[in-house]
Design a protein around this motif. Structure first.
Motif, PDB file in Angstrom:
ATOM      1  N   ASN A  12       0.624  -1.052   0.345  1.00  0.00           N
ATOM      2  CA  ASN A  12      -0.156   0.495   0.083  1.00  0.00           C
ATOM      3  C   ASN A  12       0.834   1.094   0.427  1.00  0.00           C
ATOM      4  OD1 ASN A  12      -1.542   2.309   0.881  1.00  0.00           O
ATOM      5  ND2 ASN A  12      -1.761   1.464   2.611  1.00  0.00           N
ATOM      6  N   PRO A  13       0.659   1.951  -1.180  1.00  0.00           N
ATOM      7  CA  PRO A  13       1.901   3.298  -0.534  1.00  0.00           C
ATOM      8  C   PRO A  13       1.496   4.596  -0.068  1.00  0.00           C
ATOM      9  CG  PRO A  13      -0.184   3.158  -3.442  1.00  0.00           C
ATOM     10  CD  PRO A  13      -0.245   1.929  -2.367  1.00  0.00           C
ATOM     11  N   ASN A  14       0.874   4.591   0.481  1.00  0.00           N
ATOM     12  CA  ASN A  14      -0.045   5.112   1.888  1.00  0.00           C
ATOM     13  C   ASN A  14      -0.027   5.222   3.069  1.00  0.00           C
ATOM     14  OD1 ASN A  14      -0.994   7.261  -0.784  1.00  0.00           O
ATOM     15  ND2 ASN A  14      -2.678   5.701  -0.444  1.00  0.00           N
ATOM     16  N   ALA A  15       1.010   3.182   2.873  1.00  0.00           N
ATOM     17  CA  ALA A  15       1.165   2.877   4.944  1.00  0.00           C
ATOM     18  C   ALA A  15       1.958   3.482   5.325  1.00  0.00           C
ATOM     19  CB  ALA A  15       2.311   2.022   4.058  1.00  0.00           C
ATOM     20  N   LYS A  16       1.327   3.819   6.275  1.00  0.00           N
ATOM     21  CA  LYS A  16       2.227   4.846   7.115  1.00  0.00           C
ATOM     22  C   LYS A  16       3.189   4.885   7.083  1.00  0.00           C
ATOM     23  CE  LYS A  16       0.947   8.009  10.297  1.00  0.00           C
ATOM     24  NZ  LYS A  16       0.556   8.517  11.087  1.00  0.00           N
ATOM     25  N   GLY A  17       3.667   3.602   7.967  1.00  0.00           N
ATOM     26  CA  GLY A  17       4.929   2.760   8.055  1.00  0.00           C
ATOM     27  C   GLY A  17       6.366   3.397   7.525  1.00  0.00           C
ATOM     28  N   LEU A  18       5.575   3.494   6.030  1.00  0.00           N
ATOM     29  CA  LEU A  18       6.812   4.088   5.167  1.00  0.00           C
ATOM     30  C   LEU A  18       7.636   4.946   5.730  1.00  0.00           C
ATOM     31  CD1 LEU A  18       4.857   3.300   1.873  1.00  0.00           C
ATOM     32  CD2 LEU A  18       6.392   1.725   2.728  1.00  0.00           C
ATOM     33  N   GLU A  19       6.842   6.267   6.536  1.00  0.00           N
ATOM     34  CA  GLU A  19       7.765   7.238   6.822  1.00  0.00           C
ATOM     35  C   GLU A  19       8.546   6.666   7.915  1.00  0.00           C
ATOM     36  OE1 GLU A  19       4.434   9.511   8.653  1.00  0.00           O
ATOM     37  OE2 GLU A  19       3.923   9.435   6.734  1.00  0.00           O
ATOM     38  N   TYR A  20       8.661   5.491   8.543  1.00  0.00           N
ATOM     39  CA  TYR A  20      10.147   5.170   9.438  1.00  0.00           C
ATOM     40  C   TYR A  20      10.936   5.091   8.678  1.00  0.00           C
ATOM     41  CZ  TYR A  20       5.847   5.194  13.524  1.00  0.00           C
ATOM     42  OH  TYR A  20       5.696   4.728  14.071  1.00  0.00           O
ATOM     43  N   ALA A  21      10.773   3.779   7.489  1.00  0.00           N
ATOM     44  CA  ALA A  21      12.100   3.461   6.746  1.00  0.00           C
ATOM     45  C   ALA A  21      12.430   4.618   6.314  1.00  0.00           C
ATOM     46  CB  ALA A  21      11.351   2.454   6.013  1.00  0.00           C
ATOM     47  N   ASN A  22      11.814   6.383   5.621  1.00  0.00           N
ATOM     48  CA  ASN A  22      12.117   7.042   5.086  1.00  0.00           C
ATOM     49  C   ASN A  22      12.626   7.756   6.205  1.00  0.00           C
ATOM     50  OD1 ASN A  22      11.250   7.184   2.702  1.00  0.00           O
ATOM     51  ND2 ASN A  22       9.310   8.043   2.885  1.00  0.00           N
ATOM     52  N   LYS A  23      12.523   7.769   7.163  1.00  0.00           N
ATOM     53  CA  LYS A  23      13.161   8.820   8.476  1.00  0.00           C
ATOM     54  C   LYS A  23      14.359   8.340   8.483  1.00  0.00           C
ATOM     55  CE  LYS A  23       9.915  10.536  11.653  1.00  0.00           C
ATOM     56  NZ  LYS A  23       9.391  10.290  12.604  1.00  0.00           N
ATOM     57  N   SER A  24      15.070   7.192   8.330  1.00  0.00           N
ATOM     58  CA  SER A  24      15.716   6.553   8.540  1.00  0.00           C
ATOM     59  C   SER A  24      16.833   5.448   7.572  1.00  0.00           C
ATOM     60  CB  SER A  24      15.662   4.676   8.991  1.00  0.00           C
ATOM     61  OG  SER A  24      15.023   5.021  10.604  1.00  0.00           O
ATOM     62  N   LYS A  25      16.659   6.345   6.327  1.00  0.00           N
ATOM     63  CA  LYS A  25      16.911   6.443   5.116  1.00  0.00           C
ATOM     64  C   LYS A  25      17.423   4.674   4.369  1.00  0.00           C
ATOM     65  CE  LYS A  25      19.129  10.925   5.040  1.00  0.00           C
ATOM     66  NZ  LYS A  25      18.643  11.448   6.573  1.00  0.00           N
ATOM     67  N   ILE A  26      16.284   3.809   5.069  1.00  0.00           N
ATOM     68  CA  ILE A  26      15.715   2.573   4.348  1.00  0.00           C
ATOM     69  C   ILE A  26      15.305   2.535   3.295  1.00  0.00           C
ATOM     70  CG2 ILE A  26      14.918   0.420   4.643  1.00  0.00           C
ATOM     71  CD1 ILE A  26      15.194   0.694   7.428  1.00  0.00           C
ATOM     72  N   LYS A  27      16.295   1.957   2.448  1.00  0.00           N
ATOM     73  CA  LYS A  27      14.900   1.671   0.752  1.00  0.00           C
ATOM     74  C   LYS A  27      13.720   1.153   0.686  1.00  0.00           C
ATOM     75  CE  LYS A  27      15.002   1.128  -3.836  1.00  0.00           C
ATOM     76  NZ  LYS A  27      14.806   2.711  -4.542  1.00  0.00           N
ATOM     77  N   ASN A  28      12.893   1.683   0.557  1.00  0.00           N
ATOM     78  CA  ASN A  28      11.622   1.780   0.957  1.00  0.00           C
ATOM     79  C   ASN A  28      10.593   1.423  -0.672  1.00  0.00           C
ATOM     80  OD1 ASN A  28       9.427   3.949   1.657  1.00  0.00           O
ATOM     81  ND2 ASN A  28      12.045   4.518   2.020  1.00  0.00           N
ATOM     82  N   ILE A  29       9.771   0.672  -0.553  1.00  0.00           N
ATOM     83  CA  ILE A  29       8.403   0.689  -2.152  1.00  0.00           C
ATOM     84  C   ILE A  29       7.172   0.510  -1.469  1.00  0.00           C
ATOM     85  CG2 ILE A  29       8.220  -0.128  -4.689  1.00  0.00           C
ATOM     86  CD1 ILE A  29      11.651  -0.199  -4.743  1.00  0.00           C
ATOM     87  N   GLY A  30       6.565   1.300  -1.633  1.00  0.00           N
ATOM     88  CA  GLY A  30       5.410   1.417  -1.238  1.00  0.00           C
ATOM     89  C   GLY A  30       3.842   0.627  -2.869  1.00  0.00           C
ATOM     90  N   TYR A  31       4.162  -0.706  -2.919  1.00  0.00           N
ATOM     91  CA  TYR A  31       3.561  -0.405  -4.636  1.00  0.00           C
ATOM     92  C   TYR A  31       1.774  -0.424  -4.666  1.00  0.00           C
ATOM     93  CZ  TYR A  31       7.766  -3.010  -5.600  1.00  0.00           C
ATOM     94  OH  TYR A  31       8.812  -3.167  -6.839  1.00  0.00           O
TER      95      TYR A  31
END
Ligand code: GRF
Length: 192
Positions: free
Chosen positions: A44-63
């Motif tokens: 889910n591209p809108n998953a809130k949890g992706l923000e945690y990955a972003n903040k930690s500069k972890i490669k992340n993708i919401g399909y």
């Protein structure tokens, strides 16, 4: 028992809030952590949890989820590209196909909000309350081709109180999930 050799490259699959992911990231950054989180994927591209990955500069993708086959094929390619050793499902609300599990061929772990083998699937807290269970809890387990049925690695239980409802129970069990997912991963990796 084999000795633990170096950090494992971990991918995390999420679907929404990502509070379990948050705790996994926190652990991965701690001194002597056994894992490096290299990839986070959401269906889910809108998953809130992706923000945690972003903040930690972890490669992340919401399909944008079109169907299982397309999603899983994209994931398999990425898991290979990022040399993932272990996949952790954390609030990931899709069931992985047996084709995916066979093709990935590495361990897949999941955190489930019940004392497995009780209450596989959804609405675990509602079912525990309805059955007037004395205890609730969470389980870290391996994923196999049957839903929530792989080997249990770690569980923790709490007493269900008279005043508990689904909301209060969910809150308490989520706290347990945050504690035992990391512990379960460590237990699994150090016993490989
Ligand atoms: C957790 O209770 C997890 O066990 C369940 O969904 C919830 C997800 O929470 N499958 P979060 O996204 O990790 O905050």
């Amino acid at each position: 028992m084999e000795k633990f050799l170096g950090k494992k490259n971990v991918a995390v699959f999420i679907s929404g809030r990502g509070s379990n992911l948050k705790f996994l990231i926190k652990y991965s950054k701690s001194k002597n952590s056994l894992i490096n989180i290299a990839l986070v994927i959401s269906n889910n591209p809108n998953a809130k949890g992706l923000e945690y990955a972003n903040k930690s500069k972890i490669k992340n993708i919401g399909y944008k989820y079109i169907n299982k086959k397309i999603f899983e094929n994209k994931c398999l390619k990425l898991l290979k590209k990022y040399k993932i050793d272990v996949l952790c499902l954390a609030g990931f609300m899709k069931i992985l196909s047996s084709n995916f599990i066979k093709n990935f061929s590495k361990p897949i772990l999941n955190i489930h909000p019940s004392l497995l083998p009780k209450y596989k699937g959804l609405n675990t807290h509602y079912r525990a309350l309805k059955n007037k269970d004395k205890f609730a809890g969470a389980s870290v387990h391996l994923v196999n081709e049957k839903l929530d049925s792989g080997r249990i690695i770690l569980q923790k239980k709490i007493r269900i109180l008279k005043k508990d409802n689904t909301k209060s129970l969910e809150k308490k069990v989520l706290k347990i999930e945050h504690q035992i997912y990391v512990k379960g991963i460590i237990k699994y990796l150090t016993n490989l």
